[in-house]
Design a protein around this motif. Structure first.
Motif, mmCIF file in Angstrom:
data_model
loop_
_atom_site.group_PDB
_atom_site.id
_atom_site.type_symbol
_atom_site.label_atom_id
_atom_site.label_comp_id
_atom_site.label_asym_id
_atom_site.label_seq_id
_atom_site.Cartn_x
_atom_site.Cartn_y
_atom_site.Cartn_z
ATOM 1 N N GLY A 121 -10.969 -6.904 -36.169
ATOM 2 C CA GLY A 121 -12.128 -7.577 -35.581
ATOM 3 C C GLY A 121 -13.438 -7.047 -36.122
ATOM 4 O O GLY A 121 -14.381 -7.820 -36.379
ATOM 5 N N THR A 122 -13.523 -5.721 -36.290
ATOM 6 C CA THR A 122 -14.743 -5.139 -36.836
ATOM 7 C C THR A 122 -14.999 -5.627 -38.262
ATOM 8 O O THR A 122 -16.126 -6.018 -38.621
ATOM 9 N N ILE A 123 -13.942 -5.629 -39.074
ATOM 10 C CA ILE A 123 -14.090 -6.091 -40.463
ATOM 11 C C ILE A 123 -14.477 -7.566 -40.506
ATOM 12 O O ILE A 123 -15.352 -7.980 -41.290
ATOM 13 N N ILE A 124 -13.838 -8.365 -39.655
ATOM 14 C CA ILE A 124 -14.122 -9.805 -39.646
ATOM 15 C C ILE A 124 -15.565 -10.061 -39.231
ATOM 16 O O ILE A 124 -16.264 -10.909 -39.814
ATOM 17 N N ALA A 125 -16.046 -9.325 -38.220
ATOM 18 C CA ALA A 125 -17.427 -9.510 -37.775
ATOM 19 C C ALA A 125 -18.408 -9.173 -38.898
ATOM 20 O O ALA A 125 -19.412 -9.887 -39.115
ATOM 21 N N GLN A 126 -18.138 -8.093 -39.627
ATOM 22 C CA GLN A 126 -19.004 -7.725 -40.745
ATOM 23 C C GLN A 126 -18.998 -8.792 -41.832
ATOM 24 O O GLN A 126 -20.043 -9.148 -42.388
ATOM 25 N N GLN A 127 -17.811 -9.320 -42.125
ATOM 26 C CA GLN A 127 -17.720 -10.297 -43.201
ATOM 27 C C GLN A 127 -18.362 -11.623 -42.808
ATOM 28 O O GLN A 127 -18.927 -12.311 -43.656
ATOM 29 N N ILE A 128 -18.286 -11.983 -41.526
ATOM 30 C CA ILE A 128 -18.954 -13.213 -41.087
ATOM 31 C C ILE A 128 -20.465 -13.095 -41.295
ATOM 32 O O ILE A 128 -21.134 -14.033 -41.756
ATOM 33 N N THR A 129 -21.028 -11.923 -40.962
ATOM 34 C CA THR A 129 -22.467 -11.704 -41.165
ATOM 35 C C THR A 129 -22.835 -11.801 -42.641
ATOM 36 O O THR A 129 -23.836 -12.437 -43.014
ATOM 37 N N ARG A 130 -22.007 -11.213 -43.490
ATOM 38 C CA ARG A 130 -22.290 -11.243 -44.921
ATOM 39 C C ARG A 130 -22.144 -12.648 -45.501
ATOM 40 O O ARG A 130 -22.887 -13.045 -46.408
ATOM 41 N N VAL A 131 -21.176 -13.418 -44.985
ATOM 42 C CA VAL A 131 -21.013 -14.796 -45.455
ATOM 43 C C VAL A 131 -22.269 -15.608 -45.152
ATOM 44 O O VAL A 131 -22.735 -16.403 -45.982
ATOM 45 N N ALA A 132 -22.833 -15.410 -43.955
ATOM 46 C CA ALA A 132 -24.054 -16.139 -43.594
ATOM 47 C C ALA A 132 -25.203 -15.777 -44.530
ATOM 48 O O ALA A 132 -25.975 -16.643 -44.968
ATOM 49 N N GLU A 133 -25.320 -14.480 -44.852
ATOM 50 C CA GLU A 133 -26.381 -14.056 -45.764
ATOM 51 C C GLU A 133 -26.155 -14.619 -47.169
ATOM 52 O O GLU A 133 -27.089 -15.082 -47.826
ATOM 53 N N ILE A 161 -1.662 -29.550 -39.270
ATOM 54 C CA ILE A 161 -2.985 -29.591 -39.906
ATOM 55 C C ILE A 161 -3.624 -28.211 -40.005
ATOM 56 O O ILE A 161 -4.667 -28.059 -40.643
ATOM 57 N N GLY A 162 -3.024 -27.203 -39.375
ATOM 58 C CA GLY A 162 -3.666 -25.895 -39.307
ATOM 59 C C GLY A 162 -3.891 -25.267 -40.666
ATOM 60 O O GLY A 162 -4.984 -24.741 -40.947
ATOM 61 N N THR A 163 -2.888 -25.314 -41.531
ATOM 62 C CA THR A 163 -3.028 -24.699 -42.858
ATOM 63 C C THR A 163 -4.151 -25.342 -43.643
ATOM 64 O O THR A 163 -4.922 -24.661 -44.336
ATOM 65 N N TRP A 164 -4.277 -26.654 -43.550
ATOM 66 C CA TRP A 164 -5.301 -27.357 -44.330
ATOM 67 C C TRP A 164 -6.677 -27.163 -43.727
ATOM 68 O O TRP A 164 -7.684 -27.173 -44.456
ATOM 69 N N VAL A 165 -6.762 -26.952 -42.409
ATOM 70 C CA VAL A 165 -8.043 -26.575 -41.808
ATOM 71 C C VAL A 165 -8.441 -25.179 -42.272
ATOM 72 O O VAL A 165 -9.617 -24.911 -42.572
ATOM 73 N N GLY A 166 -7.440 -24.276 -42.354
ATOM 74 C CA GLY A 166 -7.726 -22.931 -42.842
ATOM 75 C C GLY A 166 -8.087 -22.890 -44.308
ATOM 76 O O GLY A 166 -8.719 -21.924 -44.774
ATOM 77 N N LEU A 167 -7.723 -23.923 -45.054
ATOM 78 C CA LEU A 167 -8.070 -23.986 -46.477
ATOM 79 C C LEU A 167 -9.543 -24.332 -46.694
ATOM 80 O O LEU A 167 -10.147 -23.906 -47.687
ATOM 81 N N ILE A 168 -10.140 -25.072 -45.771
ATOM 82 C CA ILE A 168 -11.488 -25.605 -45.988
ATOM 83 C C ILE A 168 -12.537 -24.511 -46.201
ATOM 84 O O ILE A 168 -13.314 -24.567 -47.168
ATOM 85 N N PRO A 169 -12.639 -23.460 -45.328
ATOM 86 C CA PRO A 169 -13.704 -22.451 -45.544
ATOM 87 C C PRO A 169 -13.627 -21.749 -46.901
ATOM 88 O O PRO A 169 -14.647 -21.702 -47.612
ATOM 89 N N PRO A 170 -12.476 -21.182 -47.306
ATOM 90 C CA PRO A 170 -12.472 -20.517 -48.621
ATOM 91 C C PRO A 170 -12.694 -21.484 -49.776
ATOM 92 O O PRO A 170 -13.294 -21.118 -50.789
ATOM 93 N N TRP A 204 -11.058 -14.923 -44.986
ATOM 94 C CA TRP A 204 -10.325 -16.164 -45.249
ATOM 95 C C TRP A 204 -8.837 -16.011 -44.918
ATOM 96 O O TRP A 204 -8.218 -16.942 -44.406
ATOM 97 N N GLY A 205 -8.266 -14.838 -45.198
ATOM 98 C CA GLY A 205 -6.867 -14.612 -44.834
ATOM 99 C C GLY A 205 -6.651 -14.593 -43.332
ATOM 100 O O GLY A 205 -5.644 -15.099 -42.823
ATOM 101 N N PHE A 206 -7.614 -14.021 -42.587
ATOM 102 C CA PHE A 206 -7.527 -14.000 -41.128
ATOM 103 C C PHE A 206 -7.589 -15.410 -40.558
ATOM 104 O O PHE A 206 -6.816 -15.778 -39.662
ATOM 105 N N ILE A 207 -8.507 -16.224 -41.088
ATOM 106 C CA ILE A 207 -8.605 -17.617 -40.625
ATOM 107 C C ILE A 207 -7.317 -18.375 -40.937
ATOM 108 O O ILE A 207 -6.818 -19.155 -40.113
ATOM 109 N N ALA A 208 -6.740 -18.139 -42.135
ATOM 110 C CA ALA A 208 -5.495 -18.813 -42.499
ATOM 111 C C ALA A 208 -4.355 -18.412 -41.565
ATOM 112 O O ALA A 208 -3.524 -19.248 -41.184
ATOM 113 N N THR A 209 -4.321 -17.137 -41.169
ATOM 114 C CA THR A 209 -3.273 -16.681 -40.240
ATOM 115 C C THR A 209 -3.385 -17.380 -38.899
ATOM 116 O O THR A 209 -2.390 -17.860 -38.341
ATOM 117 N N LEU A 210 -4.600 -17.445 -38.357
ATOM 118 C CA LEU A 210 -4.789 -18.082 -37.054
ATOM 119 C C LEU A 210 -4.515 -19.582 -37.116
ATOM 120 O O LEU A 210 -3.836 -20.145 -36.247
#
Length: 606
Positions: free
Chosen positions: A79-91, A259-268, A246-252
């Motif tokens: 969760g900590t890593i994901i939160a950091q990466q979300i912030t960096r993606v926005a930047e 349709i889940g896999t293809w929804v997880g494909l869209i962000p990366p 992106w791997g975390f989103i694909a897992t969830l």
């Protein structure tokens, strides 16, 4: 309105009210139900791990704390890593705004062509319409600026959702621990609620259901985690930044059916399109990301998942999609992710606990109606083509004789039952019988030709006991006999007992078979057989009580005496005739000789 109609209406109304109340409770109390559901999910997933640690000598409390603690630390780190990466993606997205605009413009030109084309001009015009701002009609326009919120309000807006999420996470964590510690106690309470006095049966059902659910959910977690890990490593190798996110989103997303896999494909994929390096004309990396997801999903679906937990859990595709939409509406993204496990749990519960059998009907992929019921239902709807498809499908899967015995004849029994109860009038009964006869002839053509020529054919007279349905059953049975060994005559269904005796006297058969279908008909069959036995003692008399599943369900027919056999399926009657055939051929019973008669006494001879 009849009393039964009022009762059905009352039950339907009560079910509707209870269902609406349940949906309302699930929605408004989702802050409670979401942690409870997550705790149940984690308890099922972690139960096999706790059991394995216990078998290695670790005590139950230590095994639970170790397992849940490790899961919590792992989740906290991710969760900590994901939160950091979300912030960096926005930047990064803000920095790459110009590059993203250029890529989108090139994609638009590739799709629509240059602005000189008619389609390109149409797209530009539509963009201009939506992009143009409405002019202000008044010269004295008043601009109202909303006051910026205070610092306390800003912190409250940030801390309140965070506190709610942390509170639900803590509640989920604690509840998971206690569910694992008190597993046997919770199981016993469920058995007491569902057992209804059948402790042994309910215990086996609950244990089997819990083990199946645990095995499935743990296997699914392993597959989805491995899927996300491979995506993460592969994206990192391709040079796609923030591959852990992106791997975390694909897992969830892989928990979402279809349709889940293809929804997880869209962000990366979108991120790769915006930030791709120059190799491959700037499109090499996005194409590689797309191929990665397609290949890995195909590999998991066709090789990994079937070996771990079968081709499927028997879930209906429509049920999975409807369930995903329902839980997404009720609980948002968490409900969407949990929709698959929730649906599987309900299905397994419906298969193993009788009180929840309706879940199997609603969610399972097995046919809702048995083939014989589906066949009869289509005939009552005057849809002979679809009814024929049902019978032919059964014949192709199990053989023509199985289809006649398990689909056509039972449907005739259902028609007779509904006719006697007043639910099927005479014209509809005639249609069902006629259509069943035509379909039976079509099915019989699928039988392999196995003729056994004999020196002389044995004469067989088949007499339907009462009505047209039994006459059709007699014709269906005749279709299954070898014409090189049997000379078959079928009398009409309206033939009286005295007329039947005359026909037996004229035809001189070696075997007389009375065809009758349940329900009812035993008394009439006994009367006819008694008269035939008194008049023709040397003739073999058989009763085809076809369509009666067991002797216990049709015990009155067991009281019929002085006959040579009672059979409850076409196959049994055919086997009995095959056993009698050699004896009858050897005895030469079909020679032209008079049958022995007895003087009749009393009303039987009237």
């Amino acid at each position: 309105m009849a009393a039964s109609d009022w009762q059905r209406a009352l039950v339907a109304l009560a079910a509707t009210v209870v269902g609406a109340a349940l949906v309302a409770v699930l929605f408004w109390a989702r802050s409670i139900f979401i942690p409870v559901t997550l705790a149940i999910f984690f308890a099922f997933v972690l139960s096999p791990v706790v059991n394995r640690l216990q078998r290695r000598g670790v005590g139950r409390p230590a095994a639970v704390i170790l397992t849940v603690g490790l899961l919590g630390l792992t989740g906290l780190g991710i969760g900590t890593i994901i939160a950091q990466q979300i912030t960096r993606v926005a930047e990064t997205s803000a920095e790459k705004r110009e590059s993203i605009t250029q890529k989108l413009t090139s994609v638009k030109q590739w799709i629509t062509g240059s602005g000189e084309s008619k389609f390109g001009k149409l797209v530009d015009d539509v963009e201009d319409v939506f992009a143009s701002a409405k002019p202000v009609s008044s010269t004295n326009a008043v601009v109202v600026e909303q006051a910026s919120p205070s610092m306390a309000a800003q912190w409250s807006g940030i801390l309140s959702p965070a506190a709610e999420i942390l509170g639900q996470a803590a509640f989920t964590f604690i509840l998971t621990v206690f569910m694992l510690l008190k597993r046997e106690d919770l199981r016993n309470r469920m058995i007491r609620l569902l057992g209804a006095g059948k402790i042994t049966t309910t215990t086996k059902a609950v244990d089997d259901a819990s083990q199946r659910i645990s095995k499935y959910l743990l296997s699914q977690l392993m597959v989805n985690t491995a899927f996300g890990a491979i995506i993460t490593i592969s994206l990192f190798a391709l040079g796609v930044k923030y591959s852990i996110l992106w791997g975390f989103i694909a897992t969830l997303m892989r928990y979402v059916p279809y349709i889940g896999t293809w929804v997880g494909l869209i962000p990366p994929l979108l991120f790769s399109v915006a930030t791709a390096p120059e190799w491959g004309g700037g499109w090499g990396q996005p194409v590689a990301v797309l191929v990665l997801f397609l290949g890995l999903e195909a590999f998991c679906n066709n090789l990994i998942e079937p070996k771990l937990y079968g081709q499927s859990m028997g879930l209906s595709e429509v049920a999975q999609l409807v369930s995903a939409a329902f839980w997404a509406f009720m609980w948002g993204p968490i409900g969407l992710i949990l929709s698959g496990p929730l649906t599987v749990c309900l299905l397994v519960l419906g298969r193993h606990v009788k009180q929840f059998e309706f879940f199997e009907v609603l969610l399972g992929d097995q046919p809702a109606l048995e083939p014989r019921v589906a066949f009869y239902q289509r005939l009552t709807a005057h849809d002979q083509d679809e009814a024929a498809d049902v019978a032919l499908e059964a014949a192709e899967g199990h053989g023509a004789e199985f289809a006649l015995d398990s689909v056509v004849v039972p449907a005739l029994c259902l028609a007779r039952r509904d006719h006697h109860e007043g639910d099927l009038d005479k014209s509809d009964l005639h249609y069902v019988a006629t259509a069943a006869r035509e379909i039976a002839e079509e099915v019989a053509e699928l039988r392999p030709v196995t003729e056994h020529p004999a020196e002389s054919r044995v004469r067989l007279l088949i007499a339907p006991a009462r009505d047209e349905a039994e006459h059709v059953a007699a014709e269906v049975f005749a279709l299954t006999l070898d014409p090189s060994r049997w000379e078959v005559k079928i009398v009409g269904d309206e033939t009286l007992a005295s007329e039947l005796i005359t026909q037996v006297d004229e035809f001189r058969p070696a075997v007389v078979l009375i065809a009758t279908l349940p329900p009812g008909g035993v008394t009439h069959a006994r009367y006819v057989l008694t008269r035939l036995r008194q008049r023709f003692p040397e003739v073999k008399l058989l009763l085809g009580r076809w369509g009666a599943d067991t002797a216990e369900q049709d015990n009155r027919s067991e009281a019929i005496k002085n006959i040579d056999g009672i059979d409850r399926t076409l196959a049994d009657s055919r086997k009995r005739l095959a056993d009698l055939s050699p004896t009858l051929e050897t005895a030469g019973v079909n020679e032209q000789r008079p049958l022995v008669r007895r003087d009749l006494v009393g009303t039987a001879g009237a």
